[in-house]
Design a protein around this motif. Structure first.
Motif, PDB file in Angstrom:
ATOM      1  N   ASP A 123      -0.728   2.406  -5.890  1.00 58.62           N
ATOM      2  CA  ASP A 123       0.139   1.712  -4.948  1.00 58.62           C
ATOM      3  C   ASP A 123      -0.045   2.202  -3.514  1.00 58.62           C
ATOM      4  O   ASP A 123      -0.035   1.401  -2.576  1.00 58.62           O
ATOM      5  N   GLN A 126      -3.127   0.708  -1.868  1.00 53.85           N
ATOM      6  CA  GLN A 126      -2.937  -0.705  -1.524  1.00 53.85           C
ATOM      7  C   GLN A 126      -2.054  -0.852  -0.285  1.00 53.85           C
ATOM      8  O   GLN A 126      -2.317  -1.705   0.576  1.00 53.85           O
ATOM      9  N   TYR A 127      -1.033  -0.029  -0.193  1.00 55.68           N
ATOM     10  CA  TYR A 127      -0.118  -0.093   0.949  1.00 55.68           C
ATOM     11  C   TYR A 127      -0.845   0.201   2.254  1.00 55.68           C
ATOM     12  O   TYR A 127      -0.790  -0.587   3.211  1.00 55.68           O
ATOM     13  N   TYR A 128      -1.561   1.317   2.314  1.00 59.90           N
ATOM     14  CA  TYR A 128      -2.250   1.679   3.548  1.00 59.90           C
ATOM     15  C   TYR A 128      -3.409   0.725   3.838  1.00 59.90           C
ATOM     16  O   TYR A 128      -3.757   0.499   4.996  1.00 59.90           O
ATOM     17  N   ARG A 129      -3.986   0.152   2.796  1.00 54.12           N
ATOM     18  CA  ARG A 129      -5.080  -0.801   2.996  1.00 54.12           C
ATOM     19  C   ARG A 129      -4.579  -2.078   3.656  1.00 54.12           C
ATOM     20  O   ARG A 129      -5.317  -2.717   4.426  1.00 54.12           O
ATOM     21  N   GLU A 130      -3.345  -2.465   3.382  1.00 58.26           N
ATOM     22  CA  GLU A 130      -2.806  -3.709   3.909  1.00 58.26           C
ATOM     23  C   GLU A 130      -2.168  -3.562   5.279  1.00 58.26           C
ATOM     24  O   GLU A 130      -1.785  -4.566   5.893  1.00 58.26           O
ATOM     25  N   LEU A 131      -2.043  -2.344   5.788  1.00 58.23           N
ATOM     26  CA  LEU A 131      -1.448  -2.162   7.105  1.00 58.23           C
ATOM     27  C   LEU A 131      -2.342  -2.744   8.191  1.00 58.23           C
ATOM     28  O   LEU A 131      -3.563  -2.833   8.045  1.00 58.23           O
ATOM     29  N   SER A 132      -1.727  -3.093   9.273  1.00 58.00           N
ATOM     30  CA  SER A 132      -2.470  -3.633  10.413  1.00 58.00           C
ATOM     31  C   SER A 132      -3.512  -2.641  10.901  1.00 58.00           C
ATOM     32  O   SER A 132      -3.332  -1.421  10.822  1.00 58.00           O
ATOM     33  N   ASP A 133      -4.612  -3.183  11.420  1.00 61.51           N
ATOM     34  CA  ASP A 133      -5.642  -2.334  12.014  1.00 61.51           C
ATOM     35  C   ASP A 133      -5.129  -1.593  13.241  1.00 61.51           C
ATOM     36  O   ASP A 133      -5.781  -0.669  13.733  1.00 61.51           O
TER      37      ASP A 133
END
Length: 367
Positions: A123, A126-133
């Motif tokens: 989890d 996935q969370y950090y991967r989906e954060l804005s650039d």
């Protein structure tokens, strides 16, 4: 600077993130920066303190509501301070805080997020991967970012401490120490087995209050205890320093990819070598054969306990002074803030920017 709402900064006992942030804040203030700390509990650093709760919430650690509500409260407080006093950068050390980045962007505030936990799978990844650039992630070890190379890493800064706040003791007591949470991944049962095989008493200190910790203790730890072992309980700041400085060695038999491991540098700064299993950032922190022993298998731990007795306590402290002092921490983040504020900076951070990272002293220089 935004910290979680569960413990004071610095913490009175448990609280690794809070201890690091306290040293970072004081280091930045000493370097001439104006720092505002948003958190809970009592003020204890050189920063301006803005409490967004009436008190710290240790009993609610792990619950989703205070995490999300803290992010909301911190955002409102930051918006107010930005409007009335001005801010340049938001540095967030919480889990839910990065969700405020769109609001901070509207205020013209870039955001740095130090990732204090594991991010290599599940989890959290996935969370950090989906954060804005636009969220600049900072790793606390090379190993942490190696395990998730596709995240938006902006740099790496090792955790650190104020060396002069820790005692040094060259003469050691006749006990080994386990200091950490009572969970299987931390390996207190392995520490007990190793100490018994080495013929040395073991002191176990650390957090054991949540149901999973208590269940693990009863099943895996209590049956191994002998009359020579001592369960100390949760050690406050003073007790922790006394235990670490007096131990023959710290046992750190982790069974997971721990991102850093503050207790290792806390031990070495007291002149106490570390006996660890390889994993996470252990090889970045401990100089094998100089400030401790890194083992590949639990069966190697008893012999390592005997080996470290001949190691120089002064070399352990010198290693921390050279590589993990608080000024190194402040300097590392200061460079990241300046680069983040650089005109024309690309949204997507360049990976593996080692030029911002402090240079490690080679083991040969400490031997």
């Amino acid at each position: 600077m935004v910290v979680p709402p569960y413990f004071d900064v610095p913490p009175k006992a448990y609280g690794g993130v809070e201890a690091v942030v306290a040293d970072l804040v004081d280091s930045l203030v000493a370097r001439g920066h104006d720092v505002t700390l948003f958190g809970a509990g009592e003020p204890g650093t050189k920063a301006k303190f803005v409490p967004v709760w009436d008190r710290a919430l240790p009993e609610r650690l792990g619950e989703p509501f205070p995490e999300v509500m803290h992010a909301l409260k911190a955002r409102r407080a930051i918006e107010y301070v930005a409007a009335t006093s001005g801010l340049d950068v938001v540095h967030d050390h919480t889990f839910a805080g990065p969700l405020n980045v769109p609001a901070y962007q509207g205020l013209g505030l870039p955001t740095v997020v130090t990732v204090h936990g594991p991010v290599d799978e599940g989890d959290c990844y996935q969370y950090y991967r989906e954060l804005s650039d636009e969220v600049a992630l900072v790793a606390i070890s090379d190993r942490q970012r190696e395990l998730a190379p596709d995240l938006n890493w902006f740099g790496r800064v090792h955790n650190a401490l104020h060396v002069d706040q820790w005692p040094f003791r060259a003469d050691k007591g006749d006990y080994a120490l386990f200091l950490g949470r009572f969970t299987e991944c931390k390996g207190p049962h392995l520490a007990l087995e190793a100490a018994h095989a080495a013929g040395i008493p073991l002191v176990l200190a650390g957090k054991c209050s949540e149901p999973p910790e208590l269940a693990y203790f009863e099943k895996e730890v209590r049956p191994l205890l002998t009359e020579h072992d001592h369960v100390f309980g949760l050690a406050d700041a003073a007790a922790k320093r006394k235990l670490l400085s007096g131990a023959r060695c710290l046992l750190f038999p982790i069974r997971w990819e721990e991102p850093f491991g503050m207790v290792m540098i806390e031990s070495m700064v007291c002149g106490t070598p570390v006996v660890a299993l390889r994993g996470g950032a252990v090889a970045e922190v401990v100089v094998d054969g100089v400030t401790g022993r890194i083992c590949e298998d639990p069966a190697e731990l008893p012999a390592a306990i005997a080996e470290v007795r001949a190691m120089d306590p002064a070399a352990c402290r010198a290693h921390v002074e050279a590589n993990f002092g608080a000024d190194t921490l402040g300097r590392g983040y200061e460079q990241i803030y300046h680069r983040l504020l650089r005109p024309g900076r690309k949204a997507r951070a360049a990976r593996w920017l080692d030029e911002t990272m402090p240079v490690r002293v080679a083991a040969s220089e400490l031997a």
